[in-house]
Structure formats: C-alpha cells, structure tokens
Design an enzyme around this catalytic site. Structure first.
Site, PDB file in Angstrom:
ATOM      1  CB  SER A 128       9.551  39.695   4.999  1.00 56.14           C
ATOM      2  OG  SER A 128       8.328  39.706   5.720  1.00 56.14           O
ATOM      3  CE  LYS A 182       9.576  42.723   3.134  1.00 56.45           C
ATOM      4  NZ  LYS A 182       9.271  44.021   3.603  1.00 56.45           N
ATOM      5  CG  HIS A 185       6.237  39.942   1.498  1.00 55.37           C
ATOM      6  ND1 HIS A 185       6.092  40.884   2.496  1.00 55.37           N
ATOM      7  CD2 HIS A 185       6.259  38.743   2.130  1.00 55.37           C
ATOM      8  CE1 HIS A 185       6.018  40.283   3.669  1.00 55.37           C
ATOM      9  NE2 HIS A 185       6.116  38.983   3.478  1.00 55.37           N
ATOM     10  CG  ASN A 186       5.938  44.871   2.464  1.00 55.74           C
ATOM     11  OD1 ASN A 186       6.403  43.751   2.652  1.00 55.74           O
ATOM     12  ND2 ASN A 186       6.399  45.939   3.083  1.00 55.74           N
ATOM     13  CD  GLU A 189       3.118  43.152   5.692  1.00 58.58           C
ATOM     14  OE1 GLU A 189       4.160  42.495   5.475  1.00 58.58           O
ATOM     15  OE2 GLU A 189       3.135  44.293   6.185  1.00 58.58           O
TER      16      GLU A 189
HETATM   17  C1  6PG Z   1       7.829  42.733   6.762  1.00 57.99           C
HETATM   18  C2  6PG Z   1       6.950  43.960   6.763  1.00 57.99           C
HETATM   19  C3  6PG Z   1       7.742  45.190   7.016  1.00 57.99           C
HETATM   20  C4  6PG Z   1       6.969  46.490   6.927  1.00 57.99           C
HETATM   21  C5  6PG Z   1       5.766  46.629   7.743  1.00 57.99           C
HETATM   22  C6  6PG Z   1       5.209  48.038   7.664  1.00 57.99           C
HETATM   23  O1  6PG Z   1       7.764  42.047   5.764  1.00 57.99           O
HETATM   24  O2  6PG Z   1       8.530  42.459   7.738  1.00 57.99           O
HETATM   25  O3  6PG Z   1       6.336  44.084   5.529  1.00 57.99           O
HETATM   26  O4  6PG Z   1       8.746  45.246   6.056  1.00 57.99           O
HETATM   27  O5  6PG Z   1       7.833  47.472   7.391  1.00 57.99           O
HETATM   28  O6  6PG Z   1       4.840  45.676   7.494  1.00 57.99           O
HETATM   29  O7  6PG Z   1       4.219  48.196   6.758  1.00 57.99           O
HETATM   30  P1  6PG Z   1       3.209  49.425   6.848  1.00 57.99           P
HETATM   31  O8  6PG Z   1       3.730  50.409   7.854  1.00 57.99           O
HETATM   32  O9  6PG Z   1       3.226  50.029   5.480  1.00 57.99           O
HETATM   33  O10 6PG Z   1       1.930  48.836   7.265  1.00 57.99           O
END
Ligand code: 6PG
Length: 476
Positions: A128, A182, A185-186, A189
């Site tokens: 990430s 991960k 994590h997303n 996010e």
């Molecule tokens: C990270 C992000 C990354 C992810 C984007 C896209 O941890 O660096 O999570 O891996 O690709 O955030 O997410 P979306 O396109 O689904 O919003």
C-alpha cells in the site's frame, strides 16, 4: 554478478519498487513483457543504483541469485496467472514468486497451493501507498511461508516505510493472509474516505462553508488526533481550484465515485464470514449509489426537510461536533476491520496479530494515521480486547465523543444530508452496547412463519411454539 531480487512488470508500481530496491543498494534484475519499457527504466533511472535489464524471461531468471526472489507487479486476475505460468517452469525448488498486486486472497491461496506442489514459494503480498509509496517506502503485507519470509523479509523491510525506526513490513501469516489483510486495509480505506467525505458535506450544507474554508478545518484537524494521510490530502483537494473555470475543483468533478473492487471484496468476504462491517459496507454502497445517475435524476423532485441549515449556537459548535463524530466513526470502522481480520485468521488458520498489522499501517499506506499507535497498544497488552471498542483508550474516546456524535447524526437527518457512514457506525456502537436486541422478536417471527425454532434465555436447547394451535411450547 547476480541480482538480489528481480521485478517483472514495469508499469509505475513495478518500476518504482525496482528503483526503491536499487536505491537501497540492491542489485535489481528488471523485466517487462515489452522490452522497450525495461530499456526506458534503465535509461531514465539507471543512475539510481544497479539494474540488470533482461529482455527475456529466461535471461531474467538466470540473472537472479538463488534462492531466486522474483517480484511480479502485474494486473490482478488472468494476467497474474499468465505471468506465473510463464515463470514457474523456469524456477527451481526453494525459489520465490512475490505477487505484489491487489490479488483476491482466494486466488492467492489457490496459487500458493499449486506452486507449493511444485516446490516453489508463492508470496502474496499486499503493498500500500500508491506510486509514491512504492518509490519512497510503502507499507508491505507479505503472506506465504515463514521460510520465504526469512529470505525476503530483510529486503522488503529495507524498502518499506519506517515509523520510530520500525519497518512497516511484517510477515502477516501463511498463504493468502497478506492479501486478505491488504483487502481489509482497502475496506477501511473506503470507510475512512467516506467518513471524511460526509464530514465535508455536512460542513458545507449545514454551515454553508466554501470548500476552501473546509480545507482549513481539515488542516486544523490534521494537527490533532485525526492526523492522517487521508485528512491531509483531503485539505489539498478541497483547496484546489480548477484552472479552466476558476471554480473549486470539487465542484467540477463528476460526483460518481468509482472503485476497482477491493472494498467490495472486503464486504463480500465479511458476509461469508458473518462479520458485521457495516461502516465499510455503507462506504461501498455510497460509491455505488453515487454512480446510479438514473435513480438520482428520477429522485430530484422528492420532498426534503424544511430546515436548510444550522444557525446560532448549534452552528458555532458544529465543526467541533463533526470532528468528534468523525473520530468515533473512524474507531468503529477500524474495530470492524480488525474483527474481520481476526475472523479471517480464525477461519483460515493464519494466526494474525492485529497489533502487528496496526503497527505496519502506521507508515507508508493510504490509511496511515497517528491513532494507529493506539490500536497497536490495545493489542499489545496481555489481555486482547474482544473488540477494539472496549480497549481503555477507545472506550474513553467514544464516551467523550458520543453526545456530539449523536447530534451530528440527528442534524444530518434533520437537514436531509446523507451520512450513512456516521449513522451506521453509531448504530453499530449502540447495538453492541444494548443489553437486549430486537433479534429476539426476529427469532419469534421466524418461528411463527417457518417453525425455525429459537433458544431461550433461561434454559438450554431449541424450542418451537405451536403458533397455529394452542401456542404451547415444544422442545425442537
Ligand atoms: C493502496 C490503495 C491501492 C488501491 C486504490 C484503488 O493501498 O495503495 O488501496 O491499492 O489501488 O486505493 O482503490 P479503488 O479504485 O477501489 O478506489
């Protein structure tokens, strides 16, 4: 001379990771399906360290010291399988393939098992931090065997972000554990972004603030307990003016949020595991709702409340209340994510340490935030809390925030400003706190129409009431 590590797939993430290894003194073999990209990387950045460009898969593999460490940075799905099939036959027992993409953990489990049969280590690794993170220090979440981490860990820890001298990289657990973490994590996010977006929307619509003013509010918050990468970049985005129109940038962007799928996977997996991740789910649904232009067009004429905004004392204190609602809701989102990690760990036998996960999320990744220290502390104690909400620090924080949090949710309802993230988080908090839940009534309904049976509070066993007859109770 042989390379310490190799990177194949030299789009931005792959190139930046390769450069990061090289900048840390590692000799890096580089390879790409189209060799022009490999040449371009070495031409442009060759001065940053020692690269060994290879035009063919065979030469790439031959240039790696044994056991080979091969990092692949390609698109998740079929392209990942294709690259594995290209390289696996060229490798020897003990070699490692690291998949640094956003693969689904189930795919990683399948690939790991298949490659293990062939004597190879497959290391599904969450990375990430986006492009900048890949170059300057990402947060790294490797799965796979312990043995592979012994060979890979030092290199990955070299290039990861560090916080207080500790690398933001640790062995998460076997097979798909890294990609699972991960994925969550997303999901967090998505939840974090949604809560921040709701905060902005409420400040704008309840107080009539302009985006530039709201940027200042976020800057102030970023100096306190909410300090985080996402709050910081939110201020940047809100303060930005569109060059073409002179309007605030947020006002010229089409308001339909997209997603590549990792947040959706988090929720799909949570449903299968039976873990209530309502905050994350609301964030995914909010994105999908925003994209339904036809529904939104059709609903433009629906009546809304008469109240239009806040005034007086309520307006005065509102920004502070939103800060508290945001902090409390964020705690809930993390608590739900940690619960999902624990449930996944249990289901798949991964033995994941949530405190260690929070520790490696403190730097490098998109959700990096000051308050992650508190999560690490909560799980470092002798007694692991059943939920993050009952760890002392968080219980206190929620207690102090709850009045404001409730007022923000009330205000959002009164003004007709949607705040699904705040509301879902508060409902989760209140549901957990409730001594009795109306789930008892749901059980009664199920038993009434389908004889689905229920358990009692005062006796063991399952029971059924003869609803259509004398309403006597029978053991089931
Ligand atoms: C990270 C992000 C990354 C992810 C984007 C896209 O941890 O660096 O999570 O891996 O690709 O955030 O997410 P979306 O396109 O689904 O919003």
């Amino acid at each position: 001379e042989q390379a310490h590590i190799g990177v194949t797939g030299l789009a931005v993430m792959g190139s930046n990771l390769a450069r990061n290894f090289a900048r840390h003194g590692h000799t890096v073999a580089v390879h790409n399906r189209t060799p022009a990209r490999t040449r371009a990387l070495v031409e442009e950045f060759g001065g940053e360290g020692h690269f060994m460009p290879a035009e063919t898969a065979e030469r790439f593999v031959a240039s790696l010291e044994r056991p080979r460490r091969l990092v692949m940075m390609v698109k998740a799905g079929a392209p990942t399988d294709a690259v594995i099939e290209e390289f696996a036959p060229l490798l020897e027992p003990g070699d490692m393939i690291v998949d640094g993409g956003n693969a689904h953990f189930e795919d990683t489990r399948r690939r790991e098992a298949a490659l293990r049969e062939r004597g190879l280590h497959f290391v599904g690794t969450g990375i990430s931090g986006g492009e900048e993170g890949a170059l300057h220090g990402p947060s790294i979440m490797p799965g796979g065997s312990k043995e592979s981490y012994e060979a890979l860990g030092p290199l990955l820890e070299d290039i990861s972000a560090t916080v207080d001298g500790t690398p933001c990289c640790t062995h998460i657990g076997p097979d798909g554990a890294g990609h699972f973490v991960k994925m969550v994590h997303n999901g967090i996010e998505y939840a974090d972004m949604q809560l921040i977006a709701e905060s902005y929307d409420l400040l704008r619509r309840a107080l009539g603030m302009a985006p530039g003013e709201i940027a200042e509010v976020f800057r102030t918050w970023n100096r306190g307990r909410l300090e985080s990468y996402l709050i910081e970049i939110t201020a940047e985005v809100l303060a930005h003016t569109d060059a073409a129109t002179g309007k605030p940038f947020v006002d010229v962007v089409l308001d339909q949020a997209e997603q590549k799928g990792t947040g959706r996977w988090t929720v799909q997996t949570a449903l299968d595991l039976g873990v209530p991740v309502s905050g994350i789910a609301e964030a995914v649904f909010a994105r999908s709702l925003s994209g339904h232009a036809e529904l939104r067009d059709a609903a433009q004429g629906l009546p809304g409340p008469s109240a239009k905004g806040l005034t007086g004392a309520a307006a005065e204190r509102f920004a502070d209340e939103v800060e508290q609602a945001l902090y409390a809701s964020k705690i809930v989102a993390y608590a739900q994510g940690v619960h999902q990690i624990q449930a996944g760990s249990q289901e798949y036998g991964w033995d994941i340490d949530p405190g260690a996960v929070a520790r490696i999320w403190r730097g490098g990744c998109i959700i990096r935030a000051r308050f992650l220290n508190r999560i690490t502390e909560a799980y470092a104690r002798e007694r692991t809390p059943v939920t993050l909400l009952t760890a002392d620090y968080f219980t206190e924080a929620l207690g102090a925030a709850q009045d404001a949090w409730r007022r923000v949710v009330t205000t959002s309802a009164e003004l007709g400003v949607p705040a699904p993230g705040f509301s879902a988080a508060l409902a989760y908090y209140d549901a957990l706190r409730s001594e009795r839940l109306p789930a008892a009534l749901v059980q009664g309904q199920r038993d009434f129409f389908g004889a689905h049976t229920y358990r009692r509070t005062d006796r063991d066993g399952s029971f059924h009431t003869l609803w259509g007859a004398d309403r006597g109770e029978r053991p089931a």
